[in-house]
Scaffold this motif. Structure first.
Motif, short mmCIF file in Angstrom:
data_model
loop_
_atom_site.label_atom_id
_atom_site.label_comp_id
_atom_site.label_asym_id
_atom_site.label_seq_id
_atom_site.Cartn_x
_atom_site.Cartn_y
_atom_site.Cartn_z
N ARG A 78 0.82 -1.21 0.00
CA ARG A 78 0.00 0.00 0.00
C ARG A 78 0.86 1.27 0.00
N ARG A 79 1.96 1.26 0.75
CA ARG A 79 2.73 2.48 0.99
C ARG A 79 3.32 3.09 -0.28
N PRO A 80 4.06 2.35 -1.11
CA PRO A 80 4.65 2.99 -2.30
C PRO A 80 3.61 3.50 -3.30
N VAL A 81 2.52 2.79 -3.43
CA VAL A 81 1.48 3.23 -4.36
C VAL A 81 0.84 4.52 -3.87
N LEU A 82 0.59 4.62 -2.56
CA LEU A 82 -0.02 5.82 -2.01
C LEU A 82 0.91 7.03 -2.12
N VAL A 83 2.19 6.84 -1.86
CA VAL A 83 3.13 7.96 -1.97
C VAL A 83 3.15 8.50 -3.40
N ALA A 84 3.22 7.60 -4.38
CA ALA A 84 3.23 8.04 -5.78
C ALA A 84 1.93 8.76 -6.14
N ALA A 85 0.80 8.23 -5.67
CA ALA A 85 -0.50 8.85 -6.00
C ALA A 85 -0.62 10.24 -5.39
N LEU A 86 -0.15 10.41 -4.17
CA LEU A 86 -0.24 11.72 -3.51
C LEU A 86 0.65 12.74 -4.20
N LEU A 87 1.83 12.35 -4.65
CA LEU A 87 2.70 13.27 -5.38
C LEU A 87 2.09 13.63 -6.74
N ALA A 118 -5.30 5.96 -8.86
CA ALA A 118 -4.18 5.19 -8.30
C ALA A 118 -4.32 5.02 -6.80
N ALA A 119 -4.88 6.03 -6.14
CA ALA A 119 -4.97 5.99 -4.68
C ALA A 119 -6.20 5.24 -4.17
N THR A 120 -7.26 5.16 -4.96
CA THR A 120 -8.55 4.70 -4.45
C THR A 120 -8.50 3.30 -3.87
N GLY A 121 -8.02 2.32 -4.64
CA GLY A 121 -8.00 0.95 -4.15
C GLY A 121 -7.09 0.79 -2.96
N ALA A 122 -5.90 1.42 -3.01
CA ALA A 122 -4.95 1.29 -1.91
C ALA A 122 -5.47 1.95 -0.64
N LEU A 123 -6.12 3.11 -0.76
CA LEU A 123 -6.68 3.76 0.42
C LEU A 123 -7.79 2.92 1.05
N ALA A 124 -8.71 2.41 0.21
CA ALA A 124 -9.81 1.61 0.75
C ALA A 124 -9.29 0.36 1.42
N ALA A 125 -8.34 -0.34 0.77
CA ALA A 125 -7.78 -1.56 1.37
C ALA A 125 -7.00 -1.25 2.64
N VAL A 187 3.08 9.48 4.79
CA VAL A 187 2.74 8.08 4.48
C VAL A 187 3.99 7.20 4.51
N LEU A 188 5.15 7.77 4.25
CA LEU A 188 6.40 6.99 4.33
C LEU A 188 6.61 6.41 5.73
N ALA A 189 5.96 7.00 6.73
CA ALA A 189 6.17 6.57 8.12
C ALA A 189 5.17 5.52 8.59
N PRO A 193 1.01 -2.68 5.55
CA PRO A 193 0.07 -3.71 5.98
C PRO A 193 -0.05 -4.89 5.03
N HIS A 194 0.55 -4.78 3.84
CA HIS A 194 0.36 -5.83 2.84
C HIS A 194 1.71 -6.24 2.27
N PRO A 195 2.10 -7.51 2.36
CA PRO A 195 3.42 -7.94 1.86
C PRO A 195 3.48 -7.90 0.33
N ARG A 196 4.70 -7.73 -0.18
CA ARG A 196 4.90 -7.79 -1.62
C ARG A 196 4.64 -9.21 -2.13
N ARG A 197 4.11 -9.30 -3.34
CA ARG A 197 3.97 -10.61 -3.98
C ARG A 197 4.12 -10.45 -5.48
N ALA A 198 4.38 -11.53 -6.15
CA ALA A 198 4.66 -11.50 -7.57
C ALA A 198 3.42 -11.10 -8.36
#
Length: 421
Positions: A78-87, A118-125, A187-189, A193-198
């Motif tokens: 969630r974190r990297p996607v949200l940072v990019a969306a906010l910028l 870009a932010a919608t799904g990550a924010l809701a999840a 948000v970087l801090a 909550p969600h592990p990386r996966r392929a």
């Protein structure tokens, strides 16, 4: 047991509050340009049809992002996607800040749509995953309610600003640019909550993904979602002009405040929905949406601003009830690994309903006039709301029959309604 990584410095509660605030700000920014549209039209001389095009390209960018990167946070976190969306959102408000014509508005709205999508799904999840353990439904509730609160705050605040200055954009967009950059840093801090996966690259292929087990609930929710968001599209794209021309209201802030009234009702409906089972909330909400739509039509016929406000509140209340009920139903039928993708699919339906009818209305208004087009638009919303009520009633009857309970089992409904959220 802590299921979050230790990379962030904020706790679970603080992270939840931060994401809730980011959701509200994103939605406030989405509605912020609407009260300024009449001023933009005066400055640069474009038509009502172009106004709806400016609104529609925002949704086009948003849908493009939902269809491609909407489930990316299920793979990257969630974190990297949200940072990019906010910028990216900060970039859009900076373009608004320096806008010099229709081309700038179109560019800003496309970029803003991409950021929101870009932010919608990550924010809701993220809101679901950071929700307090003792109130697990609070995440989906705030995902839905935050939309209404943000829209109300953005439209209402800018509507009031329009009343005191001819250049509200010179004040609001610098503030929003700074706010988005600050949120991206914050948000970087948060913990991840969600592990990386392929599968991140494969997830970028444009498609709407709803798991088989969630499809029946998802499809059953479509009429209620479309009705509520189509009405929101009417308010965001055309109501500031409609209030002036059809209701003859000369108060400069009226357009923005009318949008705020709808979304205040929407937020109240979302909060009220937690006292009901999801299907009950959807059914009640669709009924109120139909009733409120009738009130809006009556207000236009009677040229009554008071009736318009009442209809807006009732319709907004219904839309909030129905949308929260549908999100809770969909979330309950979805596994955690697919949650952001399913929320993104729900918002694809939502934002398509937000834009396509309003764009059609802008085109039809050239021949039929704004007021006649508004009547047809409101009738469209009312018919969908009635269909949603009928469908929700049938689904509830089938579920009760399948469970072997009588259709009038009030005790079971009361028990579900009192479940802590």
């Amino acid at each position: 047991m802590n299921r979050f990584d230790s990379g962030g410095r904020l706790g679970r509660r603080a992270s939840f509050v931060l994401l809730a605030g980011a959701n509200v700000l994103m939605m406030a920014t989405a509605s912020a340009p609407s009260p300024i549209y009449p001023l933009y039209r005066e400055r640069w001389g474009f038509s009502v049809t172009m106004l709806t095009v400016i609104f529609a390209v925002y949704v086009a960018g948003l849908l493009g992002a939902l269809l491609t990167v909407g489930s990316l946070s299920d793979h990257l976190g969630r974190r990297p996607v949200l940072v990019a969306a906010l910028l990216l959102a900060a970039t859009s408000t900076a373009i608004f800040w320096t806008a010099g014509g229709v081309g700038s508005l179109l560019t800003a709205r496309v970029v803003q749509g991409l950021a929101t999508g870009a932010a919608t799904g990550a924010l809701a999840a993220g809101l679901v995953e950071f929700a307090p353990e003792e109130r697990p439904h609070l995440g989906t509730t705030l995902a839905a309610v935050g939309t209404g609160i943000g829209m109300a705050v953005g439209a209402g605040a800018i509507g009031l600003l329009v009343e005191v200055t001819r250049y509200p954009d010179a004040y609001v967009f610098p503030f929003l640019t700074l706010a988005f950059v600050s949120l991206a840093v914050a948000v970087l801090a948060i913990p991840e909550p969600h592990p990386r996966r392929a599968g991140a690259l494969a997830s970028l292929r444009p498609r709407v993904r709803v798991p088989r087990e969630a499809r029946p609930e998802f499809l059953a929710s479509v009429p209620a979602i479309v009705a509520g968001w189509a009405l929101a599209g009417l308010f965001l794209a055309l109501t500031p002009s409609l209030v002036t021309t059809a209701l003859h209201v000369g108060f400069g802030a009226a357009g923005g405040l009318s949008i705020a009234v709808l979304f205040v009702g929407n937020s109240a409906g979302g909060l009220w929905s937690v006292r009901h089972a999801p299907r009950v909330a959807t059914s009640l909400g669709a009924g109120a949406l139909a009733l409120g739509s009738a009130g809006l039509a009556a207000a236009l016929a009677l040229t009554s601003a008071t009736a318009f406000v009442i209809g807006s509140v009732v319709a907004g209340l219904g839309a909030g009830l129905a949308f929260n009920g549908t999100l809770r139903t969909i979330s309950a039928a979805t596994s955690a690994k697919a949650r952001a993708g399913v929320f993104s699919a729900a918002y694809v339906v939502s934002y398509s309903a937000l834009s396509v009818p309003s764009l059609a209305a802008g085109l039809l208004a050239r021949w039929w006039g704004l007021e006649t087009t508004a009547y047809l638009y409101i009738a469209f919303v009312a018919v969908l709301a009635v269909l949603a009520v009928v469908h929700a009633g049938r689904q509830s009857t089938r579920r009760r029959s399948a469970d072997g309970r009588p259709a009038n089992s009030a005790a079971g409904s009361r028990q579900h309604a009192r479940t802590p959220c």
